[in-house]
Design an enzyme around this catalytic site. Structure first.
Site, PDB file in Angstrom:
ATOM      1  N   VAL A 136     -86.629   5.525  50.602  1.00 46.20           N
ATOM      2  CA  VAL A 136     -85.917   5.335  49.487  1.00 46.20           C
ATOM      3  C   VAL A 136     -85.560   3.901  49.223  1.00 46.20           C
ATOM      4  O   VAL A 136     -85.660   3.489  48.094  1.00 46.20           O
ATOM      5  CB  VAL A 136     -84.730   6.257  49.629  1.00 46.20           C
ATOM      6  CG1 VAL A 136     -83.772   5.957  48.336  1.00 46.20           C
ATOM      7  CG2 VAL A 136     -84.983   7.688  49.773  1.00 46.20           C
ATOM      8  N   LYS A 168     -75.570  12.153  53.002  1.00 46.71           N
ATOM      9  CA  LYS A 168     -74.674  13.070  52.682  1.00 46.71           C
ATOM     10  C   LYS A 168     -73.910  13.616  53.927  1.00 46.71           C
ATOM     11  O   LYS A 168     -73.176  14.073  53.421  1.00 46.71           O
ATOM     12  CB  LYS A 168     -75.913  14.132  52.416  1.00 46.71           C
ATOM     13  CG  LYS A 168     -76.760  14.324  53.324  1.00 46.71           C
ATOM     14  CD  LYS A 168     -78.155  15.432  52.709  1.00 46.71           C
ATOM     15  CE  LYS A 168     -79.253  15.432  53.820  1.00 46.71           C
ATOM     16  NZ  LYS A 168     -80.275  14.290  53.605  1.00 46.71           N
ATOM     17  N   GLY A 181     -80.844  14.213  44.653  1.00 46.25           N
ATOM     18  CA  GLY A 181     -81.831  13.116  44.630  1.00 46.25           C
ATOM     19  C   GLY A 181     -81.653  12.775  43.037  1.00 46.25           C
ATOM     20  O   GLY A 181     -80.720  12.212  42.281  1.00 46.25           O
ATOM     21  N   GLY A 216     -95.369  15.919  55.169  1.00 44.93           N
ATOM     22  CA  GLY A 216     -94.108  15.208  55.290  1.00 44.93           C
ATOM     23  C   GLY A 216     -92.682  15.685  54.522  1.00 44.93           C
ATOM     24  O   GLY A 216     -91.841  15.034  54.653  1.00 44.93           O
ATOM     25  N   ASP A 222     -78.388  20.753  56.406  1.00 42.51           N
ATOM     26  CA  ASP A 222     -78.532  19.728  55.447  1.00 42.51           C
ATOM     27  C   ASP A 222     -77.926  20.193  53.946  1.00 42.51           C
ATOM     28  O   ASP A 222     -77.286  19.491  53.474  1.00 42.51           O
ATOM     29  CB  ASP A 222     -80.147  19.324  55.142  1.00 42.51           C
ATOM     30  CG  ASP A 222     -80.245  18.876  53.792  1.00 42.51           C
ATOM     31  OD1 ASP A 222     -80.237  17.320  53.905  1.00 42.51           O
ATOM     32  OD2 ASP A 222     -80.411  19.286  52.823  1.00 42.51           O
ATOM     33  N   LYS A 254     -74.463  19.112  51.553  1.00 42.41           N
ATOM     34  CA  LYS A 254     -74.417  18.675  50.090  1.00 42.41           C
ATOM     35  C   LYS A 254     -73.604  19.707  49.395  1.00 42.41           C
ATOM     36  O   LYS A 254     -72.953  19.622  48.580  1.00 42.41           O
ATOM     37  CB  LYS A 254     -75.944  19.211  49.538  1.00 42.41           C
ATOM     38  CG  LYS A 254     -76.962  17.958  50.204  1.00 42.41           C
ATOM     39  CD  LYS A 254     -78.295  18.355  49.917  1.00 42.41           C
ATOM     40  CE  LYS A 254     -79.410  17.300  50.416  1.00 42.41           C
ATOM     41  NZ  LYS A 254     -80.639  17.772  50.397  1.00 42.41           N
TER      42      LYS A 254
END
Lengths: 420, 420
Positions: free
Chosen positions: A14, A102, A131, A183, A197, A201
């Protein structure tokens, strides 16, 4: 407009894309003066390093940034510590912060936001959820006038990639391996597939949309790893697919919140989300359902969100600030459920299962059994009328002890067919 | 935060919903001090008048507002004149403006925005496109860092209501009458069905997303009124549906822009938009496609957008301002086309049509003829490989003169099956 000096913490996927987007956009009023990363020499030889101005200082010492006169720090390293202390120092010394972190925002965002307000700087984190999809600015600015009562979405691209591939016929283990090769998934995929994760969020979205501060640890999660190809076949018969859904709803003074694989009727937009796409549906008292979707991950989409945040700060951004309350979380949604059993078929099994459901007070809505399976390992499905998750947990515990069960019954919440 | 005094111009469907949303939300820092409308006594007896504070001044004289000390004017009357001059006076006297007036912003927004900047006040119009869907704040703040090259969407709820009902089997005239009975369509439906409403919105989106200032009069429109039930049947055979699409794309120094009924492949999100729903897809160089959808019209969803804009101004909003260029418009998209003929069937017709297409340089991709039609009024369809709209216009002119044509051939642009 005076030029603002920018420091970039982290030159990974990023961070390096941020350098590219900034260089390509040639935005006025922005100067990238510092980049902090470990092993700077290696980073300098990566492809996107060519987008970094010659005048930018590369450093492996965070104090070179924190003690500098940069105006805005962009944090793209991730994790809680030592990042929180670094950002506190930056804020205390009058620097605004743009972050995509996050976990930090979910667990410690409330305190950091208070600190930023106290020091009259901005802390902005539009890239922390979904994103490149402007869910956070959309909610913060575009829906501030509404009273959002429910937020639901697909906010983990890895799980959506796996589940939408399984919908097309693949088995979990094969798709996970493919996701790892591409990936999209980590060697240890737990943060994604077990829902941690997405939970971070969901807590960020709850703060912004429901104005409810949740303790992420209180939000129940269910792994997608127990979902099998056979569940997609049964879901299809029910007019549904299966997605990892993050859901939070204001109910009185509490918030119902959960991250779990759920049956999603094909009539809902969330059923149309494929691959690594993200989608968030915010339901307002006055505005009804608003849907945001797009690429939730990847270097360049996330870099767009980061650079958009940066430009907002540079152009004098000021968020609408509405009161936020601490809320108690319950994982108990009242909804229909899907139960899948794998049994060694003998007379009386359906009766025993029906008995267990009756005992906890759950009513059967339908019973499905696809032909062509071995009687010694027979998968079949029961759906229930709306009941609480905790009720189903009790039923599953009872049924899990039955001799005929070859594996633990899988219980999935089903979303209602109709939007409100 | 000092309390801001607010004036509401217009107490119709949206204006009265703004009063309701404000009263229900109990937002700090906002006081509704004035309402301007004709025939105030009648308005005072409408249901939402109960949400208006007792202290609010109702007036039929605009100067009572313009000469007052209100801080923010909310304009919900619509039209160009005298509204522009009123808002210019408000801005010149230091008042910020929130408006949902799409025609005003499309035709005269650039000048008004310059005036607001000069007088250091805000002019904000998030409700002018797609009502309750935060497309404008999403684009302005959330995608500012990207370079949006294409914007496409469904921004007229009336047309979407009509076309999605036709998809389900109804005929145009019947659905139009139903839409009029439901209050979705005006007695004179031209602004909606002929594309002028959508065109104004497309020009606003082009300014924000493509940073391109377009003259709305240069953007070609095609009415949905020539679309018939048979076209939906053929579209379905082609894996498509039909929607009124507003599309604008940066190509070099020009902008390709058009509002027209188009064939939309079922693989695209725009095909899933039903009823009065709006949907906008913004395609960015770095972020890919971002989709926004929700209720684009109606009093309360639009009021949410207005109140959100109001809160942004009250909380010190400042938009990201990026350079905007005047752009020349072309209506010429390179794309496949759908041609539907109604002919008096005789030998040689297909050959004559193929000849006309060959003459202009267009290649036939497929020829469809559904069974069961009268040979004296036979509808059949030709699709072409990608070619320019202007090329097809020539072909349609040639074919329209053929003796066998019982009505003017209908030519619709087809969107590509794949997102980029």
């Amino acid at each position: 407009m005076a030029t603002k000096k920018i420091a970039l913490l982290g030159f990974g996927t990023v961070g390096s894309s941020v350098a590219k987007v900034l260089a390509t956009g040639k935005f006025a009023g922005v100067e990238l003066t510092h980049i902090y990363n470990r092993d700077v020499e290696r980073k300098k030889s990566t492809p996107n390093a060519k987008f970094v101005p010659k005048t930018t200082v590369w450093t492996e010492n965070i104090n070179d940034v924190l003690s500098s006169d940069v105006d805005i720090v962009i944090e793209l390293i991730g994790g809680l510590d030592p990042i929180e202390s670094w950002l506190r120092k930056a804020i205390t010394s009058g620097k605004s912060v743009v972050t995509a972190n996050k976990q930090l925002i979910a667990y410690r965002g409330a305190g950091l936001l208070r600190l930023a307000k106290k020091h009259n700087v901005q802390l902005i984190h539009g890239a922390a959820v979904a994103g490149g999809v402007p869910v956070i600015p959309g909610l913060l600015q575009g829906q501030a006038g509404d009273q959002i009562t429910r937020i639901r979405g697909i906010v983990n691209g890895t799980c959506n990639f796996i589940l939408s591939k399984m919908e097309a016929g693949a088995e979990y283990a094969d798709v996970l391996a493919e996701a790892q090769a591409l990936g999209y998934a980590e060697a240890n995929p737990s943060a994604d597939v077990d829902g941690f994760d997405a939970r971070a969020k969901l807590c960020i979205l709850s703060r912004i949309a429901l104005r409810a501060e949740l303790d992420p640890e209180q939000v129940p999660t269910q792994s997608i790893s127990a979902v099998q190809a056979i569940d997609f076949a049964y879901a299809k018969e029910l007019g549904c697919t299966i997605r990892q859904i993050s859901a939070a709803e204001l109910v009185g003074a509490t918030v119902q919140a959960r991250v779990a694989p759920m049956l999603v009727p094909n009539t809902l937009p969330m059923a149309w989300s494929h691959g690594t796409q993200n989608m968030v549906v915010a339901s307002g008292r006055f505005g009804g359902d608003v849907v945001f979707s797009g690429h939730g991950a990847g270097g360049e989409p996330t870099a767009v969100a980061v650079v958009s945040d940066l430009l907002a700060v540079v152009h004098g951004h000021s968020s609408v600030e509405l009161p936020i309350k601490k809320r108690v979380v319950t994982g108990d949604f009242l909804s229909p459920h899907y139960l899948r059993f794998v049994v060694n078929d003998k007379p009386g099994i359906v009766s025993a299962i029906a008995g267990a459901l009756a005992k906890v007070g759950a009513n059967i809505d339908s019973l499905l059994q696809r032909p062509g399976h071995d009687k010694n390992a027979l998968p079949f499905v029961v759906t229930t009328e709306p009941c609480l998750n905790s009720t189903m947990d009790k039923a599953v515990r009872i049924m899990g002890k039955m001799d005929c069960m070859l594996e633990k019954p899988l219980c999935l919440q089903m979303l209602e067919r109709e939007e409100r």
